[in-house]
Design a protein around this motif. Structure first.
Motif, short mmCIF file in Angstrom:
data_model
loop_
_atom_site.label_atom_id
_atom_site.label_comp_id
_atom_site.label_asym_id
_atom_site.label_seq_id
_atom_site.Cartn_x
_atom_site.Cartn_y
_atom_site.Cartn_z
N ILE A 53 0.83 -1.20 0.00
CA ILE A 53 0.00 0.00 0.00
C ILE A 53 0.87 1.25 0.00
CG2 ILE A 53 -1.63 1.35 1.39
CD1 ILE A 53 -2.95 -1.31 2.15
N ASN A 54 1.91 1.27 0.82
CA ASN A 54 2.80 2.43 0.86
C ASN A 54 3.47 2.66 -0.49
OD1 ASN A 54 2.44 3.34 3.49
ND2 ASN A 54 3.93 1.89 4.31
N THR A 55 3.88 1.60 -1.15
CA THR A 55 4.54 1.72 -2.45
C THR A 55 3.59 2.30 -3.49
OG1 THR A 55 5.97 -0.16 -1.97
CG2 THR A 55 5.69 0.43 -4.29
N ILE A 56 2.38 1.80 -3.53
CA ILE A 56 1.42 2.26 -4.53
C ILE A 56 0.97 3.69 -4.24
CG2 ILE A 56 -0.90 1.86 -5.44
CD1 ILE A 56 -0.17 -1.16 -5.26
N MET A 57 0.82 4.04 -2.97
CA MET A 57 0.48 5.42 -2.62
C MET A 57 1.60 6.36 -3.05
SD MET A 57 -1.41 4.99 1.07
CE MET A 57 -1.64 6.74 1.35
N ASN A 58 2.85 5.93 -2.87
CA ASN A 58 4.00 6.73 -3.29
C ASN A 58 4.03 6.88 -4.81
OD1 ASN A 58 6.36 8.18 -3.07
ND2 ASN A 58 7.66 6.37 -3.00
N GLU A 59 3.76 5.80 -5.53
CA GLU A 59 3.72 5.87 -6.99
C GLU A 59 2.64 6.85 -7.44
OE1 GLU A 59 2.99 1.91 -8.32
OE2 GLU A 59 5.06 1.27 -8.00
N ASN A 60 1.48 6.78 -6.83
CA ASN A 60 0.38 7.67 -7.20
C ASN A 60 0.72 9.12 -6.94
OD1 ASN A 60 -1.10 5.45 -7.97
ND2 ASN A 60 -2.30 5.37 -6.09
N SER A 61 1.38 9.40 -5.82
CA SER A 61 1.73 10.79 -5.52
C SER A 61 2.79 11.31 -6.49
CB SER A 61 2.21 10.92 -4.07
OG SER A 61 3.42 10.23 -3.89
N LYS A 62 3.70 10.45 -6.90
CA LYS A 62 4.71 10.86 -7.89
C LYS A 62 4.07 11.14 -9.24
CE LYS A 62 8.82 8.72 -5.96
NZ LYS A 62 9.91 7.77 -6.17
#
Length: 74
Positions: A53-62
């Protein structure tokens, strides 16, 4: 939880799921310390879900940041 399922959720849904997983991890660690944990592999699975979840949230914010900078430059 698979990465595909996580990618389909909205940001607020991901935040809620992340909060519940962190609570679950706390409870599993508590059970492990008191000797009541039946499946120790549950801890590892919850940690991996949190990381997903943290990885995908980070990808989305980028992606959002990238979109903003390209629109500002146009």
């Amino acid at each position: 939880m698979k990465a595909k399922q996580v990618r389909e959720k909205t940001h607020s849904e991901l935040e809620q799921k992340l909060f519940s997983l962190k609570e679950e991890l706390f409870n599993l660690r508590y059970q492990a310390k008191t000797g009541r944990l039946e499946k120790p592999s549950q801890i590892r699975n919850v940690k991996r879900d949190i990381a997903r979840i943290n990885t995908i949230m980070n990808e989305n914010s980028k992606e959002k940041l990238k979109d903003r900078t390209t629109k500002a430059q146009s």
